[in-house]
Design an enzyme around this catalytic site. Structure first.
Site, PDB file in Angstrom:
ATOM      1  N   GLY A  11       0.841  -1.181   0.000  1.00  0.00           N
ATOM      2  CA  GLY A  11       0.000   0.000   0.000  1.00  0.00           C
ATOM      3  C   GLY A  11       0.878   1.233   0.000  1.00  0.00           C
ATOM      4  O   GLY A  11       2.086   1.158   0.244  1.00  0.00           O
ATOM      5  N   ILE A  13       2.447   4.877   1.177  1.00  0.00           N
ATOM      6  CA  ILE A  13       2.973   5.366   2.452  1.00  0.00           C
ATOM      7  C   ILE A  13       1.827   5.788   3.369  1.00  0.00           C
ATOM      8  O   ILE A  13       0.979   6.602   2.992  1.00  0.00           O
ATOM      9  CB  ILE A  13       3.893   6.588   2.212  1.00  0.00           C
ATOM     10  N   THR A  18       2.652  -1.952   7.809  1.00  0.00           N
ATOM     11  CA  THR A  18       3.446  -2.516   8.898  1.00  0.00           C
ATOM     12  C   THR A  18       2.565  -2.940  10.057  1.00  0.00           C
ATOM     13  O   THR A  18       2.788  -3.996  10.667  1.00  0.00           O
ATOM     14  CB  THR A  18       4.497  -1.496   9.366  1.00  0.00           C
ATOM     15  N   ASP A  85       5.826  -6.528   4.960  1.00  0.00           N
ATOM     16  CA  ASP A  85       5.079  -5.292   4.690  1.00  0.00           C
ATOM     17  C   ASP A  85       5.505  -4.638   3.379  1.00  0.00           C
ATOM     18  O   ASP A  85       5.298  -3.439   3.181  1.00  0.00           O
ATOM     19  CB  ASP A  85       5.208  -4.307   5.856  1.00  0.00           C
ATOM     20  N   GLU A 146       8.819  12.862   6.968  1.00  0.00           N
ATOM     21  CA  GLU A 146       7.624  12.602   6.170  1.00  0.00           C
ATOM     22  C   GLU A 146       6.701  13.811   6.093  1.00  0.00           C
ATOM     23  O   GLU A 146       5.767  13.823   5.280  1.00  0.00           O
ATOM     24  CB  GLU A 146       6.854  11.406   6.741  1.00  0.00           C
TER      25      GLU A 146
END
Length: 211
Positions: A11, A13, A18, A85, A146
């Site tokens: 998928g 970000i 995870t 993941d 991020e």
């Protein structure tokens, strides 16, 4: 009961890859393999200046992911199932989006050698998520580097992921509509996903799940 040796979760970000991988691995005493993104020294700089640091970031990820893939072939006598993941093939999604034509040509020469001997999952779980939800998840987890991620970049990445999994044929694909499935905070949603993976007959190429 379904028996998968290697389950991969993918998928964009912030989709929850995870979290779901860890939850499934814990539930089924599986070996969990997580992407080592924090070991990439170029990643924070990439989010600040994509054009300048894309090639270094991509090659570092390619080498790291390939090394991890080789370790997937090592058997664990106590844990038969592997839950990861990410998949190695994801690397090229980012490469096509971020590299120049010349960089991509060089990258593809290396990638084509590695991809042929990388591990392939028995089941692919794709967490599909809206850009608004992705941005919210990214803000919540609070990783400094991020915060430079833009909605435009996530939208481009989401389109690339959707295109990739529309044509993915190496394994059955279970697609989870994450906007309607809060598997982290809602035990019923997690149980629905877990039941679908391990107890339902997955006979189609594409299975859409909305708990």
């Amino acid at each position: 009961m379904n028996k998968f040796d290697y389950i991969a979760i993918e998928g964009v970000i912030g989709a929850g890859k995870t979290s779901l991988a860890n939850m499934l691995a814990q539930k089924h005493n599986a070996r969990v393999v997580l992407e080592e993104f924090e070991d990439n020294p170029f990643l924070p700089r990439f989010y600040e200046d994509r054009e300048r640091y894309a090639f270094q970031t991509q090659l570092t990820f390619l080498a790291s992911r390939f090394n991890q893939q080789q370790r997937l072939f090592e058997k664990d006598m106590f844990q038969d199932t592997i839950v990861s993941d990410y998949i190695f093939d994801k690397d090229r999604i980012f490469a096509r989006l971020n590299l120049s034509d010349d960089e991509l040509a060089l990258y593809d020469k290396i990638y084509s050698i590695m991809s042929g001997i990388a591990a392939k999952p028995d089941l692919m779980v794709y967490i599909q998520c809206s850009v608004d939800r992705l941005m919210e998840n990214i803000r919540k987890r609070g990783r400094d580097y991020e915060q430079h991620i833009t909605e435009t970049y996530l939208s481009e990445l989401s389109d690339s992921y959707n295109h990739f999994f529309k044509h993915y044929t190496k394994a059955p694909v279970l697609i989870i509509r994450a906007n309607d499935a809060d598997f982290v905070n809602n035990p019923e949603h997690f149980r629905a996903i877990e039941h679908c993976i391990f107890h339902e007959a997955l006979t189609q190429d594409r299975i859409y799940l909305k708990p």
